[in-house]
Design a protein around this motif. Structure first.
Motif, PDB file in Angstrom:
ATOM      1  N   ALA A 280      -2.764  11.074   2.435  1.00  0.00           N
ATOM      2  CA  ALA A 280      -4.126  11.223   1.924  1.00  0.00           C
ATOM      3  C   ALA A 280      -4.425  10.205   0.831  1.00  0.00           C
ATOM      4  N   ILE A 281      -3.722  10.293  -0.241  1.00  0.00           N
ATOM      5  CA  ILE A 281      -3.974   9.422  -1.389  1.00  0.00           C
ATOM      6  C   ILE A 281      -3.240   8.108  -1.180  1.00  0.00           C
ATOM      7  N   SER A 282      -3.941   6.997  -1.343  1.00  0.00           N
ATOM      8  CA  SER A 282      -3.290   5.696  -1.205  1.00  0.00           C
ATOM      9  C   SER A 282      -3.714   4.783  -2.344  1.00  0.00           C
ATOM     10  N   GLU A 283      -2.828   3.856  -2.632  1.00  0.00           N
ATOM     11  CA  GLU A 283      -3.084   2.891  -3.694  1.00  0.00           C
ATOM     12  C   GLU A 283      -2.347   1.612  -3.348  1.00  0.00           C
ATOM     13  N   THR A 284      -2.965   0.475  -3.645  1.00  0.00           N
ATOM     14  CA  THR A 284      -2.328  -0.815  -3.428  1.00  0.00           C
ATOM     15  C   THR A 284      -1.671  -1.253  -4.732  1.00  0.00           C
ATOM     16  N   VAL A 285      -0.417  -1.612  -4.623  1.00  0.00           N
ATOM     17  CA  VAL A 285       0.359  -2.029  -5.793  1.00  0.00           C
ATOM     18  C   VAL A 285       0.779  -3.477  -5.584  1.00  0.00           C
ATOM     19  N   THR A 286       0.619  -4.296  -6.613  1.00  0.00           N
ATOM     20  CA  THR A 286       1.049  -5.686  -6.561  1.00  0.00           C
ATOM     21  C   THR A 286       2.363  -5.807  -7.318  1.00  0.00           C
TER      22      THR A 286
ATOM     23  N   LYS B 220       0.861  -1.179   0.000  1.00  0.00           N
ATOM     24  CA  LYS B 220       0.000   0.000   0.000  1.00  0.00           C
ATOM     25  C   LYS B 220       0.899   1.231   0.000  1.00  0.00           C
ATOM     26  N   VAL B 221       0.747   2.071  -0.994  1.00  0.00           N
ATOM     27  CA  VAL B 221       1.535   3.289  -1.128  1.00  0.00           C
ATOM     28  C   VAL B 221       0.642   4.460  -0.723  1.00  0.00           C
ATOM     29  N   VAL B 222       1.133   5.249   0.233  1.00  0.00           N
ATOM     30  CA  VAL B 222       0.377   6.396   0.732  1.00  0.00           C
ATOM     31  C   VAL B 222       1.157   7.655   0.398  1.00  0.00           C
TER      32      VAL B 222
END
Length: 157
Positions: free
Chosen positions: A49-55, A43-45
């Protein structure tokens, strides 16, 4: 730290602050290393505020932990693709020899290379094979010297 395809070899030495952060990060991430996983979700934050999960592939995750571990030790890190082509100066720097010495190795046939115009280029993979070969020969010589010292009872146990 620069991750590059080695066309531009800029390697930054980590600062003390970088090393401290890398140590904490590598210890945290190392606790999530598993040999049987094919991938890892991270999980990149950004800006809290903005977060995204990266595989990412598990191999890349292990490499990230290795990079952080080296940075924690204060070592500079550069990633070089196995199929990258190196200039004679880049190859000499990796082997820690002079460029003229490396050119002599190439001209004597110790390592394969190709010419691009008047310039010599070698594959990183070939350079690594050569380095592993000479390292193996050095270790064999060291083992022989150690055995000989023990046989002669020179104070080594």
């Amino acid at each position: 730290m620069t991750l590059s395809t080695y066309q531009s070899s800029r390697t930054a030495v980590p600062t003390e602050e970088d090393a401290t952060l890398a140590k904490k990060s590598s210890q945290t991430l190392a606790s999530y290393v598993r040999d049987n996983d094919a991938y890892r979700n991270i999980k990149v934050v950004q800006d809290n505020a903005i977060s995204e999960t990266v595989t990412i592939p598990a191999a890349a995750f292990h490499l990230l932990v290795d990079i952080l571990t080296q940075m924690a030790k204060g070592n500079a890190v550069t990633l070089i693709p196995v199929h990258a082509e190196l200039t004679t100066q880049e190859a000499a720097d990796i082997l820690n020899v002079s460029r003229p010495y490396l050119v002599g190795l190439l001209e004597s046939g110790e390592m394969p290379y190709r010419k691009v115009g008047t310039r010599r280029r070698m594959r990183y993979q070939d350079l690594l094979s050569y380095k592993n070969q000479i390292d193996t020969l050095r270790m064999q010589a060291l083992d022989e010297l150690t055995a000989q010292a023990q046989e002669l009872d020179m104070g080594y146990e």
